[in-house]
Design a protein around this motif. Structure first.
Motif, PDB file in Angstrom:
ATOM      1  N   PHE A 145     -13.273   8.564   1.207  1.00  0.00           N
ATOM      2  CA  PHE A 145     -12.753   7.454   1.998  1.00  0.00           C
ATOM      3  C   PHE A 145     -12.587   6.234   1.093  1.00  0.00           C
ATOM      4  O   PHE A 145     -13.540   5.801   0.439  1.00  0.00           O
ATOM      5  CB  PHE A 145     -13.697   7.131   3.152  1.00  0.00           C
ATOM      6  N   LEU A 146     -11.387   5.680   1.050  1.00  0.00           N
ATOM      7  CA  LEU A 146     -11.080   4.565   0.145  1.00  0.00           C
ATOM      8  C   LEU A 146     -10.852   3.238   0.871  1.00  0.00           C
ATOM      9  O   LEU A 146     -10.581   2.227   0.232  1.00  0.00           O
ATOM     10  CB  LEU A 146      -9.844   4.908  -0.708  1.00  0.00           C
ATOM     11  N   GLY A 147     -10.945   3.234   2.207  1.00  0.00           N
ATOM     12  CA  GLY A 147     -10.760   1.986   2.950  1.00  0.00           C
ATOM     13  C   GLY A 147      -9.336   1.474   2.828  1.00  0.00           C
ATOM     14  O   GLY A 147      -8.374   2.228   2.743  1.00  0.00           O
ATOM     15  N   PHE A 148      -9.198   0.147   2.814  1.00  0.00           N
ATOM     16  CA  PHE A 148      -7.883  -0.468   2.611  1.00  0.00           C
ATOM     17  C   PHE A 148      -7.586  -0.534   1.119  1.00  0.00           C
ATOM     18  O   PHE A 148      -8.414  -1.016   0.333  1.00  0.00           O
ATOM     19  CB  PHE A 148      -7.857  -1.881   3.208  1.00  0.00           C
ATOM     20  N   LEU A 149      -6.421  -0.089   0.716  1.00  0.00           N
ATOM     21  CA  LEU A 149      -6.045  -0.128  -0.688  1.00  0.00           C
ATOM     22  C   LEU A 149      -5.616  -1.544  -1.082  1.00  0.00           C
ATOM     23  O   LEU A 149      -5.200  -2.333  -0.225  1.00  0.00           O
ATOM     24  CB  LEU A 149      -4.896   0.850  -0.949  1.00  0.00           C
ATOM     25  N   PRO A 150      -5.705  -1.875  -2.375  1.00  0.00           N
ATOM     26  CA  PRO A 150      -5.322  -3.222  -2.826  1.00  0.00           C
ATOM     27  C   PRO A 150      -3.851  -3.523  -2.538  1.00  0.00           C
ATOM     28  O   PRO A 150      -3.011  -2.622  -2.518  1.00  0.00           O
ATOM     29  CB  PRO A 150      -5.578  -3.170  -4.344  1.00  0.00           C
ATOM     30  N   VAL A 189      -7.326   6.610   3.826  1.00  0.00           N
ATOM     31  CA  VAL A 189      -7.187   5.160   3.689  1.00  0.00           C
ATOM     32  C   VAL A 189      -6.793   4.546   5.023  1.00  0.00           C
ATOM     33  O   VAL A 189      -6.262   5.232   5.906  1.00  0.00           O
ATOM     34  CB  VAL A 189      -6.140   4.780   2.612  1.00  0.00           C
ATOM     35  N   TYR A 190      -7.067   3.266   5.158  1.00  0.00           N
ATOM     36  CA  TYR A 190      -6.597   2.480   6.301  1.00  0.00           C
ATOM     37  C   TYR A 190      -5.382   1.678   5.852  1.00  0.00           C
ATOM     38  O   TYR A 190      -5.283   1.272   4.682  1.00  0.00           O
ATOM     39  CB  TYR A 190      -7.671   1.500   6.769  1.00  0.00           C
ATOM     40  N   LEU A 223       3.108   1.576   1.647  1.00  0.00           N
ATOM     41  CA  LEU A 223       2.148   2.604   1.261  1.00  0.00           C
ATOM     42  C   LEU A 223       2.825   3.959   1.129  1.00  0.00           C
ATOM     43  O   LEU A 223       2.586   4.695   0.158  1.00  0.00           O
ATOM     44  CB  LEU A 223       1.026   2.680   2.290  1.00  0.00           C
ATOM     45  N   ALA A 224       3.672   4.298   2.086  1.00  0.00           N
ATOM     46  CA  ALA A 224       4.341   5.601   2.050  1.00  0.00           C
ATOM     47  C   ALA A 224       5.201   5.752   0.801  1.00  0.00           C
ATOM     48  O   ALA A 224       5.167   6.798   0.126  1.00  0.00           O
ATOM     49  CB  ALA A 224       5.185   5.786   3.307  1.00  0.00           C
ATOM     50  N   ARG A 225       5.952   4.719   0.465  1.00  0.00           N
ATOM     51  CA  ARG A 225       6.806   4.796  -0.728  1.00  0.00           C
ATOM     52  C   ARG A 225       5.976   4.855  -2.001  1.00  0.00           C
ATOM     53  O   ARG A 225       6.333   5.553  -2.965  1.00  0.00           O
ATOM     54  CB  ARG A 225       7.775   3.604  -0.750  1.00  0.00           C
ATOM     55  N   GLU A 245      -3.352  -3.502  -9.179  1.00  0.00           N
ATOM     56  CA  GLU A 245      -4.614  -2.955  -8.683  1.00  0.00           C
ATOM     57  C   GLU A 245      -4.390  -1.638  -7.947  1.00  0.00           C
ATOM     58  O   GLU A 245      -5.203  -0.715  -8.043  1.00  0.00           O
ATOM     59  CB  GLU A 245      -5.287  -3.971  -7.757  1.00  0.00           C
ATOM     60  N   LEU A 246      -3.269  -1.548  -7.233  1.00  0.00           N
ATOM     61  CA  LEU A 246      -2.952  -0.297  -6.540  1.00  0.00           C
ATOM     62  C   LEU A 246      -2.698   0.824  -7.543  1.00  0.00           C
ATOM     63  O   LEU A 246      -3.170   1.957  -7.360  1.00  0.00           O
ATOM     64  CB  LEU A 246      -1.716  -0.499  -5.654  1.00  0.00           C
TER      65      LEU A 246
END
Length: 294
Positions: free
Chosen positions: A132-137, A160-161, A170-172, A142-143
């Motif tokens: 589980f990585l939570g919210f990504l940067p 991820v959230y 995020l999808a791209r 950083e991403l």
């Protein structure tokens, strides 16, 4: 000493509150809530009349000290809840739980809804192990670093959230970094308009772009990536040993079992454990055949 309860609350459908959670919330002297305005709806729905105070990332330290003092001196019962789901998972709460443990205050979990567990369960993706990585940067640099870490750690399934306004981004980004990924973009879990975008990441990007409602609702995203196997590195002095030969060498040199040798070879040579395990089965079969001949 008082008692601190960490209580899971519904992630969307209010009917998901467990009977035990309801009992605890009604019997407590104080409820700590991430957002009191949001949590009031839950308490009003269940006719719970217990003092409610805020506990969020901006007042976590001061509020924890205040409540801990009351737990010790007044021996009260306190419930910690988040806006939705299980507290302390990408939500405030770790500070007061840790300090309560240090003071010897009993801390009890009241299990229940979790967006991570729910998304994993409906994703249809491998989840024997997941991260589980939570919210990504949000920052691109950083991403990229997080994605690099995922590849280096060879994380196969991660969760991820993401907020609705950043879901297309995020999808791209996932498509660019992991074009072979299988994904499940879960939105509005347990709510009336629950939906999921499932399949290869390229297909899910198209699904999101074609859906005018994709920009509404909170997302829990499950990603599964089959990483390319790393090039096997021969151990110094071993030449190009087969996996079977390497297993025998490790067992002889270290005096360990075949099971221990499998773990060591997989770890040290960067070979997927399932490949080493198959080699161990072949080795065991070979030994059994020799014994029958003897």
């Amino acid at each position: 000493m008082g008692t601190l309860y960490v209580v899971a609350t519904p992630i969307g459908n209010l009917a998901d509150l467990s009977p035990r959670a309801l009992e605890v919330l009604r019997s407590c002297d104080l409820i700590l809530a991430e957002d009191t305005r949001y949590s009031k709806r839950l308490l009003q729905h269940y006719d719970i009349h217990v003092p409610l105070v805020s506990y969020h990332k901006f007042n976590e330290r001061s509020r924890a000290a205040e409540v801990l003092q009351r737990l010790v001196s007044e021996e009260i019962k306190v419930a910690l809840i988040s806006d939705a789901g299980t507290p302390c998972i990408s939500d405030p709460g770790t500070e007061i739980v840790r300090r309560a443990r240090e003071l010897g205050i009993p801390v009890y979990g009241v299990s229940g809804p979790s967006a991570v567990a729910t998304a994993i369960s409906v994703s249809g993706l491998p989840a024997r192990e997941f991260t589980f990585l939570g919210f990504l940067p949000r920052k691109e640099g950083e991403l990229k670093e997080v994605f690099r870490s995922i590849r280096e750690r060879r994380l196969s399934t991660f969760v991820v959230y993401e907020s609705p306004r950043r879901i297309h981004h995020l999808a791209r980004a996932l498509l660019a970094e992991f074009p072979q990924a299988l994904v499940c973009f879960c939105c509005e879990l347990t709510k009336k308009h629950e939906r999921a975008y499932w399949g290869p990441i390229a297909e899910v990007v198209r699904q999101l772009e074609a859906d005018p409602n994709a920009g509404y609702g909170e997302y829990t995203v499950v990603v599964h990536v089959e990483h390319d196997p790393p090039a096997a590195t021969a151990a110094p002095g071993t030449g190009e040993l087969s996996l079977e030969a390497r297993l025998v060498q490790v067992m002889v040199e270290r005096g360990c079992s075949l099971k221990e040798a499998v773990a060591a070879v997989a770890r040290e040579q960067g070979v997927p454990r399932r490949e080493v395990y198959q080699a161990a089965l072949r080795l065991r079969s070979l030994v059994a055949g020799k014994e029958e001949e003897g």
